[in-house]
Write a protein that holds these residues in place. Structure first.
Motif, PDB file in Angstrom:
ATOM      1  N   ARG A 231      -3.441  25.298 -71.504  1.00 12.23           N
ATOM      2  CA  ARG A 231      -2.483  26.386 -72.015  1.00 12.23           C
ATOM      3  C   ARG A 231      -2.511  27.651 -71.070  1.00 12.23           C
ATOM      4  NH1 ARG A 231       2.183  24.100 -69.040  1.00 12.23           N
ATOM      5  NH2 ARG A 231       2.357  21.780 -70.218  1.00 12.23           N
ATOM      6  N   TYR A 232      -3.782  28.165 -71.741  1.00  7.74           N
ATOM      7  CA  TYR A 232      -3.886  29.252 -72.761  1.00  7.74           C
ATOM      8  C   TYR A 232      -5.710  29.180 -72.153  1.00  7.74           C
ATOM      9  CZ  TYR A 232       0.269  29.167 -74.641  1.00  7.74           C
ATOM     10  OH  TYR A 232       1.486  29.687 -74.117  1.00  7.74           O
ATOM     11  N   CYS A 233      -6.143  30.147 -72.003  1.00  4.51           N
ATOM     12  CA  CYS A 233      -7.710  30.905 -71.943  1.00  4.51           C
ATOM     13  C   CYS A 233      -8.279  30.704 -73.211  1.00  4.51           C
ATOM     14  CB  CYS A 233      -7.981  31.878 -71.494  1.00  4.51           C
ATOM     15  SG  CYS A 233      -8.963  32.773 -71.282  1.00  4.51           S
ATOM     16  N   GLY A 234      -9.305  30.487 -73.304  1.00  6.13           N
ATOM     17  CA  GLY A 234      -9.662  29.765 -74.827  1.00  6.13           C
ATOM     18  C   GLY A 234     -10.908  30.476 -75.300  1.00  6.13           C
ATOM     19  N   LYS A 235     -10.960  31.513 -74.451  1.00  4.58           N
ATOM     20  CA  LYS A 235     -11.056  32.954 -75.120  1.00  4.58           C
ATOM     21  C   LYS A 235     -10.677  34.198 -75.149  1.00  4.58           C
ATOM     22  CE  LYS A 235     -14.873  35.855 -73.315  1.00  4.58           C
ATOM     23  NZ  LYS A 235     -15.908  36.116 -71.609  1.00  4.58           N
TER      24      LYS A 235
ATOM     25  N   CYS B 203      -8.400  32.646 -65.747  1.00  3.20           N
ATOM     26  CA  CYS B 203      -7.898  33.701 -66.566  1.00  3.20           C
ATOM     27  C   CYS B 203      -8.049  35.088 -65.923  1.00  3.20           C
ATOM     28  CB  CYS B 203      -8.824  33.448 -67.721  1.00  3.20           C
ATOM     29  SG  CYS B 203      -8.315  35.338 -68.579  1.00  3.20           S
ATOM     30  N   SER B 204      -6.755  35.444 -65.461  1.00  2.12           N
ATOM     31  CA  SER B 204      -6.579  36.895 -65.140  1.00  2.12           C
ATOM     32  C   SER B 204      -7.174  37.803 -65.850  1.00  2.12           C
ATOM     33  CB  SER B 204      -4.777  37.313 -64.999  1.00  2.12           C
ATOM     34  OG  SER B 204      -4.549  36.626 -65.386  1.00  2.12           O
ATOM     35  N   ALA B 205      -7.121  37.783 -67.235  1.00  9.72           N
ATOM     36  CA  ALA B 205      -7.325  38.572 -68.015  1.00  9.72           C
ATOM     37  C   ALA B 205      -9.371  38.833 -67.793  1.00  9.72           C
ATOM     38  CB  ALA B 205      -6.624  38.807 -69.538  1.00  9.72           C
ATOM     39  N   CYS B 206      -9.521  38.043 -68.830  1.00  8.40           N
ATOM     40  CA  CYS B 206     -10.740  38.089 -68.585  1.00  8.40           C
ATOM     41  C   CYS B 206     -11.955  37.541 -67.606  1.00  8.40           C
ATOM     42  CB  CYS B 206     -11.331  37.626 -69.563  1.00  8.40           C
ATOM     43  SG  CYS B 206     -11.471  35.669 -70.259  1.00  8.40           S
ATOM     44  N   GLY B 207     -11.296  37.045 -67.295  1.00  5.15           N
ATOM     45  CA  GLY B 207     -12.268  36.166 -65.230  1.00  5.15           C
ATOM     46  C   GLY B 207     -12.553  34.647 -66.149  1.00  5.15           C
ATOM     47  N   LEU B 208     -12.552  34.323 -66.878  1.00  5.69           N
ATOM     48  CA  LEU B 208     -13.427  33.064 -67.310  1.00  5.69           C
ATOM     49  C   LEU B 208     -12.299  31.476 -66.509  1.00  5.69           C
ATOM     50  CD1 LEU B 208     -14.812  31.475 -69.466  1.00  5.69           C
ATOM     51  CD2 LEU B 208     -13.479  30.519 -70.118  1.00  5.69           C
TER      52      LEU B 208
END
Ligand code: ZN
Length: 256
Positions: A100-104, A120-125
């Motif tokens: 549910r959450y970006c692993g990075k 991920c909208s924050a880091c692009g992963l």
């Protein structure tokens, strides 16, 4: 979602199935409202010409006539098409629940439209559903087959050897390493049989035949409870027919 669709609804470790399963018709048909408007619905494919959606439900809606069945039980009862659709639904629901959450960076990651991915909208992963390849090897020596049992198997059941592919490893390297590690046997003449998605929880089984090339069976104490050469005419109890292990062993018996 007011239209009528097929549904793969998971409640705990069970799937909602129809009461009358004649003709392989195992998945319930209805509108989202009929099933309590499930949240986080995933389109997983088509069943009998209609879209098929998967979702988690907390309880079986009171007005629904259906039967909750363990996924393993359904696998033993349904045809290939239903099994693959159910397996796909289970793996995608697990992925939705467990990632549910970006692993990075830890930002919540919604499902992307149009494909099974999360951005991920924050880091692009970008992440995709996890699939864990497992190599299975059935070693033969003349008329005999090398079968082993893990402490996790049902009593008396033996199967082909199997293990997870490691990072950076080819399927062929994995086959050789697994047989060497588990029973100290060397193999050659590796031949591909077929593959099978196995959603417990996210395996892709890739099965091979191989020939004995040396060594004496020495079971790995941690993973192998017993291992032996069995004549094709006197095999022990085998895994269930739905498994690729069983199909691999039966194919080897037909070939001889
Ligand atoms: Zn991120």
């Amino acid at each position: 979602m007011s239209e009528t669709h097929y549904w793969l609804l998971r409640c705990g470790n069970q799937l909602l199935t129809t009461i009358d399963k004649t003709g392989g018709n195992v998945f319930p048909l209805g509108r989202a409202a009929d099933f309590g408007d499930p949240k986080e619905v995933l389109l997983v494919g088509e069943w009998q010409g209609l879209p098929c959606y998967a979702a988690e439900i907390d309880n079986l809606p009171e007005n629904i006539s259906g039967e909750l069945m363990t996924i393993r039980a359904l696998f033993n009862l349904a045809g290939d098409e239903a099994i693959y659709l159910a397996g796909r639904a289970i793996q995608l629901l697990d992925w939705q629940n467990n990632h549910r959450y970006c692993g990075k960076c830890g930002t919540p990651t919604p499902m992307q439209p149009g494909e099974y991915s999360k951005l991920c909208s924050a880091c692009g992963l970008v992440t995709y559903p996890r699939i864990s390849p497992v190599v299975m090897v059935l070693v033969s020596r003349g008329d005999e087959l090398l079968l082993a049992r893990s402490p996790r198997f049902k009593p008396g059941v033996f199967s082909a050897l199997a293990g997870y592919v490691e990072a950076g490893e080819t399927l062929e390297q994995c086959a050789i390493r697994e047989v060497r590690e588990e029973v100290a046997i060397e193999i050659d003449n590796l031949r591909y049989f077929k593959s099978q998605p196995w959603p417990f929880p996210d395996s892709l089984m890739v099965a091979f035949f191989a020939d004995y090339a040396g060594g004496v069976i020495t079971p790995d104490a941690m993973e192998i409870e017993a291992a032996n050469w069995f004549p094709r005419s006197a095999l022990p109890a085998l895994p269930e027919p739905v498994t690729i292990a069983r199909q691999l062993i039966e194919a080897a018996c037909r070939k001889s």
